[in-house]
Design a protein around this motif. Structure first.
Motif, PDB file in Angstrom:
ATOM      1  N   GLN A  76       0.839  -1.205   0.000  1.00 19.18           N
ATOM      2  CA  GLN A  76       0.000   0.000   0.000  1.00 19.18           C
ATOM      3  C   GLN A  76       0.867   1.246   0.000  1.00 19.18           C
ATOM      4  OE1 GLN A  76      -3.446   0.120  -0.233  1.00 19.18           O
ATOM      5  NE2 GLN A  76      -3.101   2.300  -0.520  1.00 19.18           N
ATOM      6  N   SER A 137      -9.086  -8.617  -0.736  1.00 23.45           N
ATOM      7  CA  SER A 137      -9.863  -7.388  -0.615  1.00 23.45           C
ATOM      8  C   SER A 137      -8.961  -6.157  -0.672  1.00 23.45           C
ATOM      9  CB  SER A 137     -10.656  -7.411   0.692  1.00 23.45           C
ATOM     10  OG  SER A 137     -11.376  -6.217   0.850  1.00 23.45           O
ATOM     11  N   ALA A 138      -7.864  -6.196   0.082  1.00 17.08           N
ATOM     12  CA  ALA A 138      -6.924  -5.060   0.054  1.00 17.08           C
ATOM     13  C   ALA A 138      -6.319  -4.915  -1.335  1.00 17.08           C
ATOM     14  CB  ALA A 138      -5.827  -5.269   1.096  1.00 17.08           C
ATOM     15  N   ALA A 140      -7.669  -5.851  -4.179  1.00 13.78           N
ATOM     16  CA  ALA A 140      -8.696  -5.364  -5.104  1.00 13.78           C
ATOM     17  C   ALA A 140      -8.834  -3.856  -4.993  1.00 13.78           C
ATOM     18  CB  ALA A 140     -10.033  -6.052  -4.817  1.00 13.78           C
ATOM     19  N   ASP A 141      -8.742  -3.333  -3.768  1.00 13.14           N
ATOM     20  CA  ASP A 141      -8.784  -1.880  -3.586  1.00 13.14           C
ATOM     21  C   ASP A 141      -7.595  -1.212  -4.275  1.00 13.14           C
ATOM     22  OD1 ASP A 141     -11.096  -2.148  -2.094  1.00 13.14           O
ATOM     23  OD2 ASP A 141     -10.091  -1.909  -0.147  1.00 13.14           O
ATOM     24  N   ILE A 142      -6.423  -1.824  -4.136  1.00  8.92           N
ATOM     25  CA  ILE A 142      -5.226  -1.284  -4.781  1.00  8.92           C
ATOM     26  C   ILE A 142      -5.379  -1.317  -6.295  1.00  8.92           C
ATOM     27  CG2 ILE A 142      -2.770  -1.747  -5.222  1.00  8.92           C
ATOM     28  CD1 ILE A 142      -2.589  -2.630  -2.250  1.00  8.92           C
ATOM     29  N   ALA A 144      -8.140  -1.357  -8.062  1.00 12.27           N
ATOM     30  CA  ALA A 144      -9.159  -0.385  -8.468  1.00 12.27           C
ATOM     31  C   ALA A 144      -8.578   1.029  -8.466  1.00 12.27           C
ATOM     32  CB  ALA A 144     -10.371  -0.470  -7.544  1.00 12.27           C
ATOM     33  N   THR A 145      -7.758   1.336  -7.461  1.00 12.59           N
ATOM     34  CA  THR A 145      -7.112   2.648  -7.391  1.00 12.59           C
ATOM     35  C   THR A 145      -6.177   2.859  -8.577  1.00 12.59           C
ATOM     36  OG1 THR A 145      -7.246   2.691  -4.986  1.00 12.59           O
ATOM     37  CG2 THR A 145      -5.572   4.103  -6.001  1.00 12.59           C
ATOM     38  N   ASP A 148      -8.231   3.296 -11.755  1.00  9.55           N
ATOM     39  CA  ASP A 148      -8.899   4.596 -11.774  1.00  9.55           C
ATOM     40  C   ASP A 148      -7.910   5.725 -12.071  1.00  9.55           C
ATOM     41  OD1 ASP A 148     -11.246   6.270 -11.338  1.00  9.55           O
ATOM     42  OD2 ASP A 148     -10.201   6.939  -9.516  1.00  9.55           O
ATOM     43  N   ASP A 159     -12.071  -7.780  -7.631  1.00 14.34           N
ATOM     44  CA  ASP A 159     -12.147  -8.907  -6.690  1.00 14.34           C
ATOM     45  C   ASP A 159     -11.784 -10.220  -7.374  1.00 14.34           C
ATOM     46  OD1 ASP A 159     -12.937  -7.275  -4.588  1.00 14.34           O
ATOM     47  OD2 ASP A 159     -15.066  -7.575  -4.972  1.00 14.34           O
TER      48      ASP A 159
END
Length: 196
Positions: A76, A137-138, A140-142, A144-145, A148, A159
Motif C-alpha cells: 500500500q 480485498s486489500a 482489489a482496492d489497490i 481499483a485505485t 482509476d 475482486d
C-alpha cells in the motif's frame, strides 16, 4: 511513566509472543520450534502463550497473518508513494516482489502451518481462508485505485482479478523458495502485463 492498562498489557504480551514466534519459526522452522522456546524467547511462561493462543497451529496462523499484514502495508505504501502512476509503480512492485516473494523460510512456515491444520482443524482452515480474503480485498482496492488513476479498464472485476493475482504471488513464492534463480521481480512484470 504511565502504567499500562490490563488490555494494553495483554496486547503488548501478545505482540512480544508473536514477534518471538515469528523469529523462531522463520529461523528454525515451525516443526522444530516448541511453545516453550517461544515463551522463553519472549520472556514469558507457557501459560502466557496459551492464554493468548489456543495452540501452536493458532500461533503459526497468527505469525503468518502478521507477515502478510506487514507486506500488504508495504505494498500500500508503494502505491501511495508512486501515486498509483504505472510508470513508477511497476518498477516499485518489481522491487517489492524481489524482496518479499519467495523467502524459503516463509514458504516453509506457510506450508508447515497448512499441514498442521490439514487434520481437520476447521478453525485454522477458516483463519487461513479469512487471511487470503483480507489480502484479496486489500489488493482489489489497490487494483481499483491503480485502474482509476491510470484510466485503465481492467479485464475483470478487481475482486475476481485478485484471486489470480494472489495465486500468482503464492505460486511464484513457492517456485522461488525452491529455485532462487527465478526473480521475484517477475511479479511486477506479470501484474503489468495483466493490467496493461
Amino acid at each position: 511513566m504511565q502504567r499500562l492498562s490490563r488490555a494494553e498489557s495483554q496486547q503488548r504480551t501478545r505482540q512480544q509472543i508473536l514477534d518471538a514466534a515469528a523469529e523462531l519459526f522463520l529461523e528454525r522452522g515451525f516443526g522444530a520450534t516448541s511453545i516453550g522456546e517461544v515463551a522463553e524467547t519472549a520472556g514469558f511462561s507457557h501459560g502466557a502463550v496459551y492464554s493468548n493462543f489456543t495452540g501452536k497451529a493458532a500461533l503459526g496462523v497468527a505469525v503468518i497473518d502478521l507477515l502478510y499484514e506487514r507486506e500488504m502495508a508495504q505494498l500500500q505504501h508503494e502505491v501511495e508513494a508512486t501515486a498509483g502512476d504505472l510508470a513508477a509503480l511497476i518498477p516499485a512492485l518489481a522491487a517489492w516482489g524481489a524482496g518479499a516473494i519467495g523467502d524459503p523460510r516463509w514458504a516453509r512456515l506457510e506450508l508447515d502451518v497448512a499441514a498442521a491444520s490439514a487434520g481437520g482443524d476447521s478453525g485454522i482452515r477458516g483463519s487461513n481462508a479469512r487471511r487470503y480474503e483480507r489480502v484479496r480485498s486489500a489488493g482489489a482496492d489497490i487494483l481499483a485505485t491503480i485502474a482509476d488513476r491510470n484510466k485503465i479498464e481492467l479485464p475483470m472485476a478487481p475482486d475476481d482479478l485478485m484471486v489470480g493475482v494472489l495465486a500468482l504471488g503464492l505460486g511464484l513464492g513457492l517456485q522461488r523458495a525452491a529455485d532462487s534463480e527465478i526473480p521475484g521481480s517477475l511479479f511486477g512484470k506479470f501484474l503489468a502485463a495483466l493490467i496493461a
